[in-house]
Design a protein around this motif. Structure first.
Motif, PDB file in Angstrom:
ATOM      1  N   TYR A   9       0.839  -1.203   0.000  1.00  0.00           N
ATOM      2  CA  TYR A   9       0.000   0.000   0.000  1.00  0.00           C
ATOM      3  C   TYR A   9       0.874   1.254   0.000  1.00  0.00           C
ATOM      4  O   TYR A   9       0.623   2.196  -0.751  1.00  0.00           O
ATOM      5  CB  TYR A   9      -0.941   0.025   1.207  1.00  0.00           C
ATOM      6  CG  TYR A   9      -1.448   1.412   1.499  1.00  0.00           C
ATOM      7  CD1 TYR A   9      -2.430   1.991   0.701  1.00  0.00           C
ATOM      8  CD2 TYR A   9      -0.916   2.171   2.539  1.00  0.00           C
ATOM      9  CE1 TYR A   9      -2.863   3.288   0.934  1.00  0.00           C
ATOM     10  CE2 TYR A   9      -1.348   3.455   2.776  1.00  0.00           C
ATOM     11  CZ  TYR A   9      -2.311   4.014   1.973  1.00  0.00           C
ATOM     12  OH  TYR A   9      -2.729   5.292   2.193  1.00  0.00           O
ATOM     13  N   TYR A  56      -3.588   0.937  -6.875  1.00  0.00           N
ATOM     14  CA  TYR A  56      -3.628   1.587  -5.560  1.00  0.00           C
ATOM     15  C   TYR A  56      -4.964   1.312  -4.869  1.00  0.00           C
ATOM     16  O   TYR A  56      -5.008   1.006  -3.667  1.00  0.00           O
ATOM     17  CB  TYR A  56      -3.405   3.093  -5.717  1.00  0.00           C
ATOM     18  CG  TYR A  56      -3.714   3.904  -4.480  1.00  0.00           C
ATOM     19  CD1 TYR A  56      -2.784   4.030  -3.454  1.00  0.00           C
ATOM     20  CD2 TYR A  56      -4.937   4.559  -4.325  1.00  0.00           C
ATOM     21  CE1 TYR A  56      -3.058   4.771  -2.316  1.00  0.00           C
ATOM     22  CE2 TYR A  56      -5.226   5.292  -3.193  1.00  0.00           C
ATOM     23  CZ  TYR A  56      -4.278   5.399  -2.201  1.00  0.00           C
ATOM     24  OH  TYR A  56      -4.548   6.126  -1.065  1.00  0.00           O
ATOM     25  N   PHE A  59      -5.029  -2.274  -3.526  1.00  0.00           N
ATOM     26  CA  PHE A  59      -4.174  -2.447  -2.347  1.00  0.00           C
ATOM     27  C   PHE A  59      -4.726  -1.696  -1.131  1.00  0.00           C
ATOM     28  O   PHE A  59      -4.674  -2.199  -0.006  1.00  0.00           O
ATOM     29  CB  PHE A  59      -2.749  -1.983  -2.631  1.00  0.00           C
ATOM     30  CG  PHE A  59      -1.989  -2.894  -3.554  1.00  0.00           C
ATOM     31  CD1 PHE A  59      -2.444  -4.163  -3.875  1.00  0.00           C
ATOM     32  CD2 PHE A  59      -0.799  -2.484  -4.111  1.00  0.00           C
ATOM     33  CE1 PHE A  59      -1.746  -5.000  -4.714  1.00  0.00           C
ATOM     34  CE2 PHE A  59      -0.075  -3.320  -4.952  1.00  0.00           C
ATOM     35  CZ  PHE A  59      -0.553  -4.574  -5.255  1.00  0.00           C
ATOM     36  N   ALA A  60      -5.262  -0.483  -1.346  1.00  0.00           N
ATOM     37  CA  ALA A  60      -5.819   0.287  -0.234  1.00  0.00           C
ATOM     38  C   ALA A  60      -7.076  -0.385   0.307  1.00  0.00           C
ATOM     39  O   ALA A  60      -7.293  -0.434   1.525  1.00  0.00           O
ATOM     40  CB  ALA A  60      -6.128   1.709  -0.686  1.00  0.00           C
ATOM     41  N   LEU A  63      -5.970  -3.379   2.321  1.00  0.00           N
ATOM     42  CA  LEU A  63      -5.436  -2.927   3.603  1.00  0.00           C
ATOM     43  C   LEU A  63      -6.564  -2.553   4.559  1.00  0.00           C
ATOM     44  O   LEU A  63      -6.564  -2.950   5.726  1.00  0.00           O
ATOM     45  CB  LEU A  63      -4.504  -1.732   3.398  1.00  0.00           C
ATOM     46  CG  LEU A  63      -3.883  -1.133   4.656  1.00  0.00           C
ATOM     47  CD1 LEU A  63      -2.888  -2.107   5.272  1.00  0.00           C
ATOM     48  CD2 LEU A  63      -3.219   0.189   4.334  1.00  0.00           C
ATOM     49  N   GLU A  91      -0.917   8.410   3.727  1.00  0.00           N
ATOM     50  CA  GLU A  91      -0.019   7.251   3.859  1.00  0.00           C
ATOM     51  C   GLU A  91       0.762   7.332   5.167  1.00  0.00           C
ATOM     52  O   GLU A  91       0.914   6.335   5.869  1.00  0.00           O
ATOM     53  CB  GLU A  91       0.932   7.193   2.668  1.00  0.00           C
ATOM     54  CG  GLU A  91       1.910   6.040   2.706  1.00  0.00           C
ATOM     55  CD  GLU A  91       3.149   6.323   3.521  1.00  0.00           C
ATOM     56  OE1 GLU A  91       3.680   5.376   4.145  1.00  0.00           O
ATOM     57  OE2 GLU A  91       3.583   7.486   3.563  1.00  0.00           O
TER      58      GLU A  91
END
Length: 112
Positions: A9, A56, A59-60, A63, A91
């Motif tokens: 991430y 992104y 992955f975000a 997460l 981040e």
């Protein structure tokens, strides 16, 4: 949650953030400064940012699902890749929060 989920991430947050800043600079060069070559630069960076933003998002979302975030927080992290420089700040905040959780969840290693 594994440390690798946070790491991938973080990498994509930086990549997305840098590309978004480059895209903004390219748009300024293209539309405000009427620079030669800004059109091609903007086209390449916008395509790269668009595809990498999708990665992104994946992955975000992964997460957030593993960290069990509320929907509001998850949406803010997902949208951060569309606001110039926001990805860097979000981040950093997410990493600080989850680094503590990962450290607490990791078993203590025995010293020899």
């Amino acid at each position: 949650m594994k440390k690798s989920v946070l790491t991938r991430y973080r990498v994509m947050a930086y990549v997305t953030g840098v590309l978004l800043i480059l895209l903004c600079l390219g748009m300024i060069g293209k539309y405000l400064l009427d620079m030669n070559g800004a059109d091609d630069f903007t086209r390449v960076v916008s395509i790269a940012h668009g595809w990498l933003y999708v990665i992104y998002l994946v992955f975000a979302f992964d997460l957030g699902a593993k960290a069990k975030w509320p929907v509001k927080k998850q949406l803010w992290v997902l949208i951060a890749g569309t606001i110039p420089t926001a990805a860097f700040f979000v981040e950093r905040k997410v990493s600080q929060e989850l680094d503590r959780k990962v450290a607490q969840a990791a078993p203590a290693t025995a010293e020899a």
